[in-house]
Write a protein that holds these residues in place. Structure first.
Motif, short mmCIF file in Angstrom:
data_model
loop_
_atom_site.label_atom_id
_atom_site.label_comp_id
_atom_site.label_asym_id
_atom_site.label_seq_id
_atom_site.Cartn_x
_atom_site.Cartn_y
_atom_site.Cartn_z
N ASN A 72 20.82 -15.30 -18.88
CA ASN A 72 21.67 -14.61 -17.92
C ASN A 72 20.87 -13.53 -17.20
O ASN A 72 20.53 -12.51 -17.79
N VAL A 124 22.60 -15.68 -26.07
CA VAL A 124 21.98 -15.34 -24.79
C VAL A 124 20.51 -15.12 -25.11
O VAL A 124 20.11 -14.06 -25.57
N TRP A 157 21.89 -11.92 -28.74
CA TRP A 157 20.99 -11.96 -27.59
C TRP A 157 19.53 -11.78 -28.00
O TRP A 157 19.22 -11.27 -29.06
#
Length: 186
Positions: A72, A124, A157
């Motif tokens: 992202n 992520v 993440w």
């Protein structure tokens, strides 16, 4: 140790479709499972690990050792400004604004919804800001907001990356960049 089949699959060559990529990924997982049944295998959606391509993925839900990795960098005009590999429209300096976090969060909502619907863990695996022409304060604000949103959406993440253009570490000074690390480790 996790196996990732391919980082950031894309159709830049014009030869890779969602269908073809699904076939490749599923074939590789099948081959891995013949020799290693409980190794985590990381799968990637097309379009550079885009959360918006999750719905196009075919995943064997019964395999409890599958993780899906999304990247992202939204909004790209902010996170990639000044990047030499981007086109000229990315040369404009864009200061951070809180509204940017809405773009970042949209992909997280898609990933969280996919995770909740399928039961497949989503991470992520990349996010960050190319630091060439962005102030330390703007980098810090964006990263801090990103971490808060990933926590909110229950998405683990990984930061991109160690010590180059997006780096958390300044190799020439042999020290961590506090404006990055403080934002990440809040």
């Amino acid at each position: 140790l996790w196996f990732e089949i391919l980082n950031e699959p894309n159709n830049d060559s014009g030869k890779m479709s969602d269908i073809r990529w699904n076939y490749i990924q599923l074939s590789v997982v099948t081959a891995i499972r013949k020799i290693d049944e409980d190794r985590v295998v990381v799968l990637s959606p097309m379009n550079y690990n885009s959360a918006h391509k999750l719905s196009s993925m075919l995943v064997k839900r019964s395999d409890k050792y599958i993780v899906v990795d999304v990247h992202n960098y939204e909004p790209m005009r902010f996170t990639h400004q000044g990047a030499e590999w981007m086109d000229d429209s990315y040369k404009a300096e864009i200061p951070f604004s809180q509204d940017m976090m809405n773009d970042f969060e949209q992909a997280l909502k898609v990933a969280e919804e996919y995770q909740n619907k399928t039961g497949i863990k989503v991470i992520v695996g990349e996010f960050g800001v190319y630091e060439k022409q962005v102030s330390e304060e703007d980098v810090s604000q964006f990263l801090s907001g990103a971490v808060e949103l990933m926590k909110k959406h229950n998405l683990p993440w990984g930061y991109w990356e160690y010590n180059a253009g997006f780096g958390a570490y300044d190799y020439s000074k042999k020290e961590w960049k506090p404006f990055v690390t403080d934002a990440l480790l809040q």
